[in-house]
Design an enzyme around this catalytic site. Sequence first.
Site, PDB file in Angstrom:
ATOM      1  N   LYS A 125     -12.712  -2.243  -0.132  1.00  0.00           N
ATOM      2  CA  LYS A 125     -11.912  -1.325  -0.950  1.00  0.00           C
ATOM      3  C   LYS A 125     -12.561  -1.201  -2.327  1.00  0.00           C
ATOM      4  O   LYS A 125     -13.638  -0.617  -2.435  1.00  0.00           O
ATOM      5  CB  LYS A 125     -10.453  -1.792  -1.000  1.00  0.00           C
ATOM      6  CG  LYS A 125      -9.771  -1.608   0.369  1.00  0.00           C
ATOM      7  CD  LYS A 125      -8.296  -1.890   0.376  1.00  0.00           C
ATOM      8  CE  LYS A 125      -7.676  -1.465   1.702  1.00  0.00           C
ATOM      9  NZ  LYS A 125      -7.190  -2.579   2.511  1.00  0.00           N
ATOM     10  N   HIS A 128      -5.583  -4.734  -1.968  1.00  0.00           N
ATOM     11  CA  HIS A 128      -5.379  -3.544  -2.813  1.00  0.00           C
ATOM     12  C   HIS A 128      -5.287  -3.895  -4.301  1.00  0.00           C
ATOM     13  O   HIS A 128      -5.199  -3.004  -5.135  1.00  0.00           O
ATOM     14  CB  HIS A 128      -4.098  -2.798  -2.420  1.00  0.00           C
ATOM     15  CG  HIS A 128      -4.269  -1.882  -1.254  1.00  0.00           C
ATOM     16  ND1 HIS A 128      -4.936  -0.687  -1.326  1.00  0.00           N
ATOM     17  CD2 HIS A 128      -3.851  -1.998   0.030  1.00  0.00           C
ATOM     18  CE1 HIS A 128      -4.922  -0.101  -0.147  1.00  0.00           C
ATOM     19  NE2 HIS A 128      -4.270  -0.878   0.697  1.00  0.00           N
ATOM     20  N   SER A 163       0.796  -1.236   0.000  1.00  0.00           N
ATOM     21  CA  SER A 163       0.000   0.000   0.000  1.00  0.00           C
ATOM     22  C   SER A 163       0.824   1.279   0.000  1.00  0.00           C
ATOM     23  O   SER A 163       0.312   2.327  -0.363  1.00  0.00           O
ATOM     24  CB  SER A 163      -0.946  -0.010   1.189  1.00  0.00           C
ATOM     25  OG  SER A 163      -0.205   0.034   2.388  1.00  0.00           O
TER      26      SER A 163
HETATM   27  C1  LIG Z   1      -7.155  -3.042   3.887  1.00  0.00           C
HETATM   28  C2  LIG Z   1      -6.391  -4.284   4.023  1.00  0.00           C
HETATM   29  C3  LIG Z   1      -6.814  -5.291   4.891  1.00  0.00           C
HETATM   30  C4  LIG Z   1      -7.985  -5.121   5.823  1.00  0.00           C
HETATM   31  O1  LIG Z   1      -9.200  -5.189   5.140  1.00  0.00           O
HETATM   32  P1  LIG Z   1     -10.538  -4.940   5.950  1.00  0.00           P
HETATM   33  O2  LIG Z   1     -11.582  -5.681   5.185  1.00  0.00           O
HETATM   34  O3  LIG Z   1     -10.748  -3.462   5.961  1.00  0.00           O
HETATM   35  O4  LIG Z   1     -10.337  -5.478   7.326  1.00  0.00           O
HETATM   36  C5  LIG Z   1      -6.095  -6.479   4.912  1.00  0.00           C
HETATM   37  N1  LIG Z   1      -5.003  -6.653   4.130  1.00  0.00           N
HETATM   38  C6  LIG Z   1      -4.567  -5.695   3.313  1.00  0.00           C
HETATM   39  C7  LIG Z   1      -3.368  -5.945   2.452  1.00  0.00           C
HETATM   40  C8  LIG Z   1      -5.236  -4.475   3.230  1.00  0.00           C
HETATM   41  O5  LIG Z   1      -4.783  -3.527   2.417  1.00  0.00           O
END
Ligand SMILES: *Cc1c(COP(=O)(O)O)cnc(C)c1O
Length: 394
Positions: free
Chosen positions: A241, A210, A182
């Site tokens: 996301k 992501h 990220s």
């Molecule tokens: C955002 C993210 C998560 C967490 O996802 P949620 O559904 O918001 O708990 C887990 N792993 C990665 C790589 C992320 O970017």
Amino acid sequence: MYQDFQTHLTSELAAIKEAGLFKNERLIASPQGADIVVNGKHVLNFCANNYLGLANHPALIAAAKKAMDERGYGMSSVRFICGTQDRHKELEQAISRYFGTEDAILYAACFDANGGVFEPLLTEEDAIISDALNHASIIDGVRLCKAQRFRYANADMAELEEQLKAAQSCRFRLIVTDGVFSMDGNVCPLDKIYELANRYNAMIMVDESHSAGVVGKTGRGVTELYQLRGKVEILTGTLGKAFGGAVGGFTTGKKEIIDLLRQRSRPYLFSNSLPPMVVAAGIEMFAMMDKTNELQDKLHRNTDYFREKMLAAGFDIKPTQSAICAVMLYDAKLSQEFSAKLQDEGIYVTGFYYPVVPKGQARIRVQISAAHEQEHLDKCIEAFIKVGKMLEVI
Ligand SMILES: *Cc1c(COP(=O)(O)O)cnc(C)c1O
């Protein structure tokens, strides 16, 4: 007792503030989207994970409303007691069709998917070999598991090979990586990881949070990009996301893995089932993805356009195949000043600096979305150029 603890907490909070790491929340008074209202002012949003612009999509809202009318508001149960509607199974099937996997299991969030994936599958006889920049939820999930831990520097294949060699005496080996990291937006080198996994007899898990919906021609993630669909044992991901942005997570992959998770994964067994509206919107979203590639195409066009214009203007941007553009400024103070000035110009972005990124690697992270129209991108680029000249970055 609390008085002493209160004094302790007050000094902890003061230390966070002193280090300049205190996180404040800015209040948004509009739906999520390209143009949002922050502190009573319209700004263009370039820091949400709303990659496909689905967070306020009318079709998903309609599906959610319909589901509330037909199936109610909540489930008041975990999945295996009385929390599974036909729709939960339908969504799980849609997820495995999308990724070309054998089955899928839903969680309240990807944080839970990652928290509940290692401990049921691996024991002290086994090895988990993890990229150093993996998401916090992977790190926490690994901590809950008794497997031996090995770590390699971000995307460093020589180090991964060394760790695989060191783990040869273990019973099973699982390599774990984020699909897209990220902070830089870089895609994991899954082709090379796959080769090493074959050579050293290891399995692979990729967290597609992501990358799902974004990476690959049709957005089906890093396994599409590297033509490895169905070849990776475990994928995890989020519905929070690109996939609508509400809430929900999943693990998908080999059938027996999913079967065992349904029996033993603690966040699945001991946490509430996803509500009907989230499930229905998820089903609608995957149906949309099957019908058209419009949003992925637009996202890829937007990302290419933004990156080209910013590079041409003289900015230093990490090359990536994701929708994350890290505009490198290197200096922490400069990154804060730069993002504050962009706010004044109506551009909402976040500056990141140590310890979120390595020392001397401060940056502004720009997240491109299919919700952005060209005029939004142009306004953002113009603001970057104006502030960049003002602060002598370009
Ligand atoms: C955002 C993210 C998560 C967490 O996802 P949620 O559904 O918001 O708990 C887990 N792993 C990665 C790589 C992320 O970017």
